[in-house]
Design a protein around this motif. Structure first.
Motif, short mmCIF file in Angstrom:
data_model
loop_
_atom_site.label_atom_id
_atom_site.label_comp_id
_atom_site.label_asym_id
_atom_site.label_seq_id
_atom_site.Cartn_x
_atom_site.Cartn_y
_atom_site.Cartn_z
N ASP A 48 47.83 39.00 27.47
CA ASP A 48 48.44 38.21 28.53
C ASP A 48 48.54 38.99 29.83
N VAL A 49 48.71 40.32 29.72
CA VAL A 49 48.86 41.18 30.89
C VAL A 49 48.25 42.54 30.59
N VAL A 50 47.64 43.16 31.61
CA VAL A 50 47.17 44.54 31.52
C VAL A 50 48.03 45.41 32.43
N LEU A 51 48.62 46.46 31.88
CA LEU A 51 49.40 47.42 32.65
C LEU A 51 48.51 48.66 32.80
N LEU A 52 47.97 48.86 33.99
CA LEU A 52 46.91 49.84 34.22
C LEU A 52 47.41 51.04 35.01
N ASP A 53 47.51 52.20 34.34
CA ASP A 53 47.82 53.44 35.04
C ASP A 53 46.55 53.92 35.73
N LEU A 54 46.66 54.35 36.99
CA LEU A 54 45.46 54.72 37.74
C LEU A 54 44.96 56.13 37.44
N GLY A 55 45.83 56.97 36.86
CA GLY A 55 45.44 58.35 36.57
C GLY A 55 44.79 58.49 35.22
N LEU A 56 43.56 58.01 35.08
CA LEU A 56 42.86 58.02 33.79
C LEU A 56 41.91 59.21 33.69
N PRO A 57 41.62 59.68 32.49
CA PRO A 57 40.82 60.90 32.33
C PRO A 57 39.32 60.70 32.54
N ASP A 58 38.83 59.48 32.35
CA ASP A 58 37.37 59.29 32.38
C ASP A 58 36.84 58.54 33.59
N GLN A 59 37.68 57.67 34.18
CA GLN A 59 37.23 56.87 35.32
C GLN A 59 38.36 56.71 36.32
N ASP A 60 38.00 56.46 37.55
CA ASP A 60 39.00 56.16 38.56
C ASP A 60 39.65 54.83 38.23
N GLY A 61 40.98 54.78 38.29
CA GLY A 61 41.69 53.56 37.93
C GLY A 61 41.31 52.36 38.76
N TYR A 62 41.01 52.58 40.03
CA TYR A 62 40.59 51.48 40.89
C TYR A 62 39.26 50.90 40.39
N GLU A 63 38.35 51.79 39.98
CA GLU A 63 37.07 51.35 39.45
C GLU A 63 37.26 50.51 38.19
N VAL A 64 38.17 50.96 37.33
CA VAL A 64 38.45 50.23 36.10
C VAL A 64 39.01 48.85 36.42
N CYS A 65 39.89 48.78 37.42
CA CYS A 65 40.47 47.49 37.80
C CYS A 65 39.37 46.52 38.24
N GLY A 66 38.43 47.01 39.04
CA GLY A 66 37.33 46.16 39.48
C GLY A 66 36.49 45.64 38.33
N LYS A 67 36.27 46.51 37.34
CA LYS A 67 35.47 46.11 36.17
C LYS A 67 36.23 45.09 35.32
N ILE A 68 37.54 45.30 35.19
CA ILE A 68 38.36 44.36 34.43
C ILE A 68 38.28 42.98 35.07
N ARG A 69 38.41 42.94 36.39
CA ARG A 69 38.44 41.65 37.07
C ARG A 69 37.11 40.91 36.94
N LYS A 70 36.01 41.65 36.80
CA LYS A 70 34.70 41.01 36.66
C LYS A 70 34.53 40.35 35.29
N ARG A 71 35.27 40.84 34.29
CA ARG A 71 35.05 40.30 32.94
C ARG A 71 36.16 39.40 32.43
N THR A 72 37.33 39.42 33.07
CA THR A 72 38.42 38.59 32.57
C THR A 72 39.40 38.27 33.70
N GLY A 73 40.10 37.15 33.55
CA GLY A 73 41.11 36.75 34.52
C GLY A 73 42.50 37.20 34.14
N THR A 74 42.61 38.04 33.10
CA THR A 74 43.92 38.52 32.65
C THR A 74 44.64 39.25 33.79
#
Length: 229
Positions: A48-74
């Protein structure tokens, strides 16, 4: 409510998961951006919700957010220590639904989670009265007609009083900073408007006959405390 917590610090995740579980959330932890993306299957409603910390070890959190938005409306709520306005705007432009700055109050975080979830349900046509009305206990705010009633009795509000109430009512429990309210309701950053804000809050409390509806958060701003139905 099912929540995907994207957080690589296991101690932080464990503490937050315990709090969320006490409030009825089913929490799944992803420790990296890649793990989060694997959990979010395209067009799936697994969370229902994604709680996304931006300080991730493998990818920039902003980049992850963009990828999430491309695949789901969550709905995505970003969590970060970056408090500057530019960072927040960047996150929102990438598709984040909200932005929480560390350290945050747990109550505010919970209110924000419920708020983004509620907005999403309204957009999906599952919100009862939908975007046309906001109901808070005995208070009904009809947005198209700009009419407010309490227990069925119409209350006459000025234009700014209605705008102020509607703004706070869209996110019950969330603290709105004085500067934000003045910017959105009065469309100005003039500090002298602060006294006008106080007068309008006092007038709303009196007209609605519900002094506890709008709570003053000393030194910060105001929040609407949703009354019992």
């Amino acid at each position: 409510m099912r929540l995907l917590l994207v957080e690589d610090d296991n101690h932080v995740a464990a503490a937050l998961s315990a709090v969320l579980a006490r409030h009825g959330f089913s929490v799944t932890q992803a420790r990296s951006g890649e793990e989060a993306l694997r959990a979010l299957v395209p067009d799936s409603d697994a969370f229902d919700v994604v709680l996304l910390d931006l300080g991730l070890p493998d990818q920039d959190g902003y980049e992850v957010c963009g990828k999430i938005r491309k695949r789901t409306g969550t709905p995505v709520i970003m969590v970060t220590a970056r408090s500057d306005v530019r960072s927040r705007i960047h996150g929102l432009n990438l598709g984040a639904d909200d932005y929480v700055v560390k350290p945050y109050d747990t109550g505010e975080l919970l209110a924000r989670i419920h708020a983004v979830s509620r907005r999403t349900h309204h957009e999906d046509g599952q919100g009862g009265e939908g975007d046309s009305a906001l109901r808070l206990g005995p208070v009904l705010i009809e947005l198209p007609t700009r009419q407010v009633s309490v227990a069925g009795s119409v209350v006459q509000l000025t234009r700014k009083e209605f705008d102020l109430l509607a703004l706070l009512a869209q996110r019950p429990g969330v603290v709105f900073r004085r500067e934000q309210i003045i910017s959105e309701v009065w469309r100005t950053s003039w500090e002298g408007t602060g006294r006008t804000l106080e007068v309008h809050v006092a007038s709303l409390r009196a007209k609605l006959r519900m002094p506890a509806l709008i709570e003053t958060v000393r030194g910060v701003g105001y929040r609407l405390v949703a009354p019992a139905a």
